[in-house]
Motif scaffolding. Structure first.
Motif, PDB file in Angstrom:
ATOM      1  N   THR A  16       0.777  -1.124  -0.007  1.00  0.00           N
ATOM      2  CA  THR A  16      -0.044   0.040  -0.175  1.00  0.00           C
ATOM      3  C   THR A  16       0.993   1.167   0.011  1.00  0.00           C
ATOM      4  N   ALA A  17       1.832   1.074   0.706  1.00  0.00           N
ATOM      5  CA  ALA A  17       2.941   2.517   0.685  1.00  0.00           C
ATOM      6  C   ALA A  17       3.471   2.666  -0.543  1.00  0.00           C
ATOM      7  N   LEU A  18       3.827   1.564  -1.241  1.00  0.00           N
ATOM      8  CA  LEU A  18       4.712   1.743  -2.440  1.00  0.00           C
ATOM      9  C   LEU A  18       3.379   2.091  -3.539  1.00  0.00           C
ATOM     10  N   ILE A  19       2.339   1.714  -3.391  1.00  0.00           N
ATOM     11  CA  ILE A  19       1.460   2.353  -4.439  1.00  0.00           C
ATOM     12  C   ILE A  19       1.145   3.691  -4.515  1.00  0.00           C
ATOM     13  N   SER A  20       0.972   4.322  -3.228  1.00  0.00           N
ATOM     14  CA  SER A  20       1.055   5.962  -2.910  1.00  0.00           C
ATOM     15  C   SER A  20       2.274   6.551  -3.294  1.00  0.00           C
ATOM     16  N   ARG A  21       3.697   5.515  -3.017  1.00  0.00           N
ATOM     17  CA  ARG A  21       4.894   6.324  -3.272  1.00  0.00           C
ATOM     18  C   ARG A  21       5.893   5.611  -3.910  1.00  0.00           C
ATOM     19  N   PRO A  22       5.678   5.418  -5.197  1.00  0.00           N
ATOM     20  CA  PRO A  22       6.592   4.407  -6.176  1.00  0.00           C
ATOM     21  C   PRO A  22       8.086   4.996  -6.056  1.00  0.00           C
ATOM     22  N   GLY A  23       9.171   3.921  -6.075  1.00  0.00           N
ATOM     23  CA  GLY A  23      10.406   4.539  -6.135  1.00  0.00           C
ATOM     24  C   GLY A  23      11.046   4.552  -4.652  1.00  0.00           C
ATOM     25  N   SER A  24      10.159   4.023  -3.748  1.00  0.00           N
ATOM     26  CA  SER A  24      10.669   4.235  -2.389  1.00  0.00           C
ATOM     27  C   SER A  24      11.819   3.090  -1.851  1.00  0.00           C
ATOM     28  N   THR A  25      12.829   3.469  -1.008  1.00  0.00           N
ATOM     29  CA  THR A  25      13.719   2.437  -0.611  1.00  0.00           C
ATOM     30  C   THR A  25      13.135   1.703   0.692  1.00  0.00           C
ATOM     31  N   ALA A  26      13.795   0.811   1.150  1.00  0.00           N
ATOM     32  CA  ALA A  26      13.217  -0.062   2.189  1.00  0.00           C
ATOM     33  C   ALA A  26      13.131   0.972   3.564  1.00  0.00           C
ATOM     34  N   GLU A  27      14.421   1.884   3.825  1.00  0.00           N
ATOM     35  CA  GLU A  27      14.142   2.708   4.941  1.00  0.00           C
ATOM     36  C   GLU A  27      13.195   3.604   4.843  1.00  0.00           C
ATOM     37  N   GLU A  28      12.847   4.305   3.621  1.00  0.00           N
ATOM     38  CA  GLU A  28      11.576   5.057   3.731  1.00  0.00           C
ATOM     39  C   GLU A  28      10.338   4.316   3.922  1.00  0.00           C
ATOM     40  N   LEU A  29      10.299   3.017   3.373  1.00  0.00           N
ATOM     41  CA  LEU A  29       9.252   2.361   3.727  1.00  0.00           C
ATOM     42  C   LEU A  29       9.071   1.804   5.203  1.00  0.00           C
ATOM     43  N   ALA A  30      10.251   1.594   5.938  1.00  0.00           N
ATOM     44  CA  ALA A  30      10.206   1.240   7.118  1.00  0.00           C
ATOM     45  C   ALA A  30       9.700   2.357   8.039  1.00  0.00           C
ATOM     46  N   ARG A  31      10.096   3.527   7.602  1.00  0.00           N
ATOM     47  CA  ARG A  31       9.570   4.900   8.375  1.00  0.00           C
ATOM     48  C   ARG A  31       8.104   5.054   8.131  1.00  0.00           C
ATOM     49  N   ARG A  32       7.696   4.994   6.983  1.00  0.00           N
ATOM     50  CA  ARG A  32       6.029   4.913   6.805  1.00  0.00           C
ATOM     51  C   ARG A  32       5.331   3.977   6.996  1.00  0.00           C
ATOM     52  N   THR A  33       5.785   2.670   7.498  1.00  0.00           N
ATOM     53  CA  THR A  33       4.900   1.788   8.139  1.00  0.00           C
ATOM     54  C   THR A  33       5.496   1.303   9.395  1.00  0.00           C
ATOM     55  N   THR A  73      15.656   0.836  -4.908  1.00  0.00           N
ATOM     56  CA  THR A  73      14.444   1.439  -4.680  1.00  0.00           C
ATOM     57  C   THR A  73      13.405   0.398  -5.204  1.00  0.00           C
ATOM     58  N   TYR A  74      12.102   0.575  -4.936  1.00  0.00           N
ATOM     59  CA  TYR A  74      10.984  -0.411  -5.359  1.00  0.00           C
ATOM     60  C   TYR A  74       9.836   0.382  -5.683  1.00  0.00           C
ATOM     61  N   ARG A  75       9.022  -0.413  -6.586  1.00  0.00           N
ATOM     62  CA  ARG A  75       7.695   0.139  -6.987  1.00  0.00           C
ATOM     63  C   ARG A  75       6.680  -1.060  -6.857  1.00  0.00           C
ATOM     64  N   ALA A  76       5.392  -0.708  -6.573  1.00  0.00           N
ATOM     65  CA  ALA A  76       4.426  -1.768  -6.551  1.00  0.00           C
ATOM     66  C   ALA A  76       4.046  -2.177  -8.107  1.00  0.00           C
ATOM     67  N   SER A  77       3.755  -3.439  -8.127  1.00  0.00           N
ATOM     68  CA  SER A  77       3.398  -3.921  -9.336  1.00  0.00           C
ATOM     69  C   SER A  77       1.702  -3.548  -9.603  1.00  0.00           C
ATOM     70  N   SER A  78       1.342  -3.500 -10.688  1.00  0.00           N
ATOM     71  CA  SER A  78      -0.222  -3.288 -10.793  1.00  0.00           C
ATOM     72  C   SER A  78      -1.217  -4.524 -10.139  1.00  0.00           C
ATOM     73  N   PRO A  79      -1.822  -3.918  -9.256  1.00  0.00           N
ATOM     74  CA  PRO A  79      -2.971  -4.735  -8.499  1.00  0.00           C
ATOM     75  C   PRO A  79      -3.533  -5.760  -9.312  1.00  0.00           C
ATOM     76  N   SER A  80      -4.139  -4.997 -10.490  1.00  0.00           N
ATOM     77  CA  SER A  80      -4.618  -6.181 -11.462  1.00  0.00           C
ATOM     78  C   SER A  80      -4.032  -7.356 -11.900  1.00  0.00           C
ATOM     79  N   ILE A  81      -2.733  -6.994 -12.245  1.00  0.00           N
ATOM     80  CA  ILE A  81      -1.643  -8.120 -12.582  1.00  0.00           C
ATOM     81  C   ILE A  81      -1.289  -8.710 -11.336  1.00  0.00           C
ATOM     82  N   ALA A  82      -0.886  -8.140 -10.216  1.00  0.00           N
ATOM     83  CA  ALA A  82      -0.284  -8.935  -9.357  1.00  0.00           C
ATOM     84  C   ALA A  82      -1.167  -9.908  -8.520  1.00  0.00           C
ATOM     85  N   LEU A  83      -2.643  -9.293  -8.121  1.00  0.00           N
ATOM     86  CA  LEU A  83      -3.374  -9.836  -7.532  1.00  0.00           C
ATOM     87  C   LEU A  83      -4.551 -10.463  -7.883  1.00  0.00           C
ATOM     88  N   THR A  84      -4.970 -10.301  -9.179  1.00  0.00           N
ATOM     89  CA  THR A  84      -5.869 -10.874  -9.977  1.00  0.00           C
ATOM     90  C   THR A  84      -5.767 -12.558  -9.971  1.00  0.00           C
TER      91      THR A  84
END
Length: 138
Positions: A16-33, A73-84
């Motif tokens: 969810t954090a990556l969907i709202s902020r693509p291109g985040s690092t692990a450090e950024e994600l740890a701070r946001r979650t 850095t990481y970005r979320a895959s499209s939910p329709s592709i990753a979760l369907t």
């Protein structure tokens, strides 16, 4: 919410954090979650293997004092592709389980009707179809 699709609560937070902020690092994600940094990196690697996120590799990022630093850095895959696909597999498994329940119910009733002892099905939380009895005046 995504648990039935094999996504843990921590993975869902990161996704969810990556969907709202693509291109985040692990450090950024740890701070946001609420996920600890050592766990964040391992979870992101697992999620990349599952196709939930894309590892964009090491990229230059603006650092403190206008210096450029390198970070993965990481970005979320499209939910329709990753979760369907996992949702479809879960739906198919539930349909198969429902078919098995119907077949077992039919088998149970068939044997029950031939039994001399008579098995009784217990109904919980029945719907009341008749009004309650009232005392008759004397």
């Amino acid at each position: 919410m995504l648990g039935p699709l094999g996504v843990s609560a921590e993975q869902e937070q990161l996704y969810t954090a990556l969907i709202s902020r693509p291109g985040s690092t692990a450090e950024e994600l740890a701070r946001r979650t609420a996920v600890a940094l050592p766990g964040t990196t391992a979870l992101l690697e697992d999620m990349a293997a599952q196709g939930l996120v894309v590892d964009e590799g090491v990229n230059p990022l603006p650092g403190p004092d206008r210096e450029t630093t390198l970070a993965r850095t990481y970005r979320a895959s499209s939910p329709s592709i990753a979760l369907t696909p996992p949702a479809a597999r879960q739906r198919t498994a539930l349909d198969q389980a429902e078919s098995a329940v119907l077949a077992l119910t039919e088998q149970f009733r068939s044997i029950e009707s031939r039994s001399a002892d008579g098995v009784v099905e217990v109904v919980r939380d029945p719907v009341r179809r008749t009004p309650p009895l009232r005392p008759t005046p004397r």
